[in-house]
Design an enzyme around this catalytic site. Structure first.
Site, PDB file in Angstrom:
ATOM      1  CE1 TYR A 142       5.375   0.503  -6.405  1.00 38.58           C
ATOM      2  CE2 TYR A 142       5.664   0.255  -4.034  1.00 38.58           C
ATOM      3  CZ  TYR A 142       4.995   0.821  -5.107  1.00 38.58           C
ATOM      4  OH  TYR A 142       3.967   1.705  -4.893  1.00 38.58           O
ATOM      5  NE  ARG A 149       5.316   6.257  -8.355  1.00 35.52           N
ATOM      6  CZ  ARG A 149       4.368   5.433  -7.903  1.00 35.52           C
ATOM      7  NH1 ARG A 149       3.329   5.152  -8.674  1.00 35.52           N
ATOM      8  NH2 ARG A 149       4.461   4.876  -6.713  1.00 35.52           N
ATOM      9  CE1 TYR A 200       0.371   3.833   2.966  1.00 39.12           C
ATOM     10  CE2 TYR A 200       1.763   2.674   1.407  1.00 39.12           C
ATOM     11  CZ  TYR A 200       0.527   2.906   1.956  1.00 39.12           C
ATOM     12  OH  TYR A 200      -0.554   2.222   1.488  1.00 39.12           O
ATOM     13  NE  ARG A 213      -4.446   4.997  -0.050  1.00 38.52           N
ATOM     14  CZ  ARG A 213      -3.528   4.060   0.161  1.00 38.52           C
ATOM     15  NH1 ARG A 213      -3.348   3.122  -0.751  1.00 38.52           N
ATOM     16  NH2 ARG A 213      -2.791   4.073   1.250  1.00 38.52           N
ATOM     17  CD  GLU A 314      -2.851  -3.120  -6.412  1.00 35.99           C
ATOM     18  OE1 GLU A 314      -1.971  -3.449  -5.569  1.00 35.99           O
ATOM     19  OE2 GLU A 314      -2.646  -2.316  -7.336  1.00 35.99           O
TER      20      GLU A 314
END
Length: 336
Positions: A142, A149, A200, A213, A314
């Site tokens: 990830y 990405r 983060y 979000r 999730e």
């Protein structure tokens, strides 16, 4: 020059056969889940290798109240109608130099294709990749994906849209990325209970996740909700307790809706996908959702690995402001 008004857009879960759903007027995309989902050469159809944790194997159908055209542009499959665009790519990471390089390629390819179209404003992105938690430290799959990405997004994104990233159990190295775009921009929404993902701290990897979000869709269509879990601030809450994590996730969804200026709650026009790490937890999760959500809220439970190893559940989905948008296209191709 003002863009034309967007056609009504809705998302529905349907258990009909894929060919029948693809024949429905206004079908923009058809996402099938698990090995039981049919394959199709139609560019609008995509099978995602996440196993459903319920009896029915429904499809997620995107519908617009407009004529739809579709085709392929090299590796990109696409469909457009009414000011909306579906674009998707799937590739073998190994053929593109590994997880990081493949993610960069996928985003650059989709980004270049979308930037050349009138529907150039990306609203919502889904990323499905195998073995999402494999590897240690910064070599975790990830984290490598996030770095690729971000590089792939850089030339095409001035702001981050809503997104989901989930690990699948399908073919090793299979990366699937698809998104919804429109002729008008949306508005990113952040959750006041959470640190914005792109802020983060370094402990979560060399490149922070690049997503909002949620996204207020243009034309007062509604809210596209990113993958939401039991994260408060930037830390995971309730490690090892799936129901406490689910309750925290629902609290985050309430806060997110409030931040978007919406009253709390979902209805029949607002479907939710629930990603469950451990299939053994599905029954308890389904029972808690029955107690917490209105019975008419469509929900699909899927077995999928969450981006953090300590997260067990999730939820992502859609929050339309009322049933009006769903009703506007309810009769389009309906075979009920």
């Amino acid at each position: 020059m003002t863009a034309p008004a967007l056609a009504p857009f809705a998302v529905r879960y349907r258990s009909d056969d894929a060919p029948r759903l693809l024949d429905d007027p206004g079908t923009l995309a058809l996402i099938g889940f698990g090995a039981g989902a049919a394959t199709s050469a139609d560019p609008r159809a995509l099978r995602v290798p996440l196993a459903p944790l319920q009896d029915a194997v429904p499809h997620e159908q995107w519908v617009v109240d407009a004529a739809v055209s579709y085709g392929r542009d090299g590796a990109v499959r696409w469909a457009a109608g009414g000011g909306w665009l579906y674009a998707a790519i799937e590739l073998d990471e190994a053929a593109h130099g590994g997880a990081e390089a493949a993610a960069e390629y996928a985003y650059r390819r989709l980004g270049a294709f979308t930037a050349a179209r009138p529907e150039r404003h990306v609203q919502r992105i889904w990323n499905y990749l195998g073995a999402i938690n494999a590897g240690e430290g910064d070599d975790e799959h990830y984290r490598r994906f996030c770095s690729g990405r971000a590089r792939g997004m850089a030339p095409y994104f001035a702001a981050y849209p809503a997104a989901t990233a989930i690990g699948h159990g399908g073919a090793p190295g299979l990366l699937q990325v698809y998104w919804l775009a429109a002729t008008a921009p949306g508005v990113a929404v952040e959750n006041p209970r959470q640190v914005s993902a792109w802020r983060y701290p370094r402990q979560y990897g060399p490149t922070a996740p690049t997503f909002a979000r949620a996204e207020r869709l243009p034309g007062e269509t509604g809210l596209a909700i990113s993958g939401t879990a039991a994260v408060v601030g930037h830390a995971t809450r309730h490690a090892g307790d799936v129901l406490a994590q689910l309750d925290e996730t629902l609290a985050n969804l309430d806060a997110l809706q409030a931040a978007a200026g919406l009253a709390s709650g979902f209805d029949a026009a607002s479907p939710l996908k629930v990603y469950v790490r451990e299939p053994r937890d599905a029954r308890a999760i389904a029972a808690r959702l029955r107690a917490r959500l209105a019975p008419e809220v469509p929900r699909l439970l899927l077995q999928g690995d969450i981006c953090r190893r300590d997260l067990l559940v999730e939820i992502d989905g859609w929050r339309f402001e009322s049933g009006e948008r769903g009703a506007a296209v309810k009769g389009v191709g309906s075979r009920e």
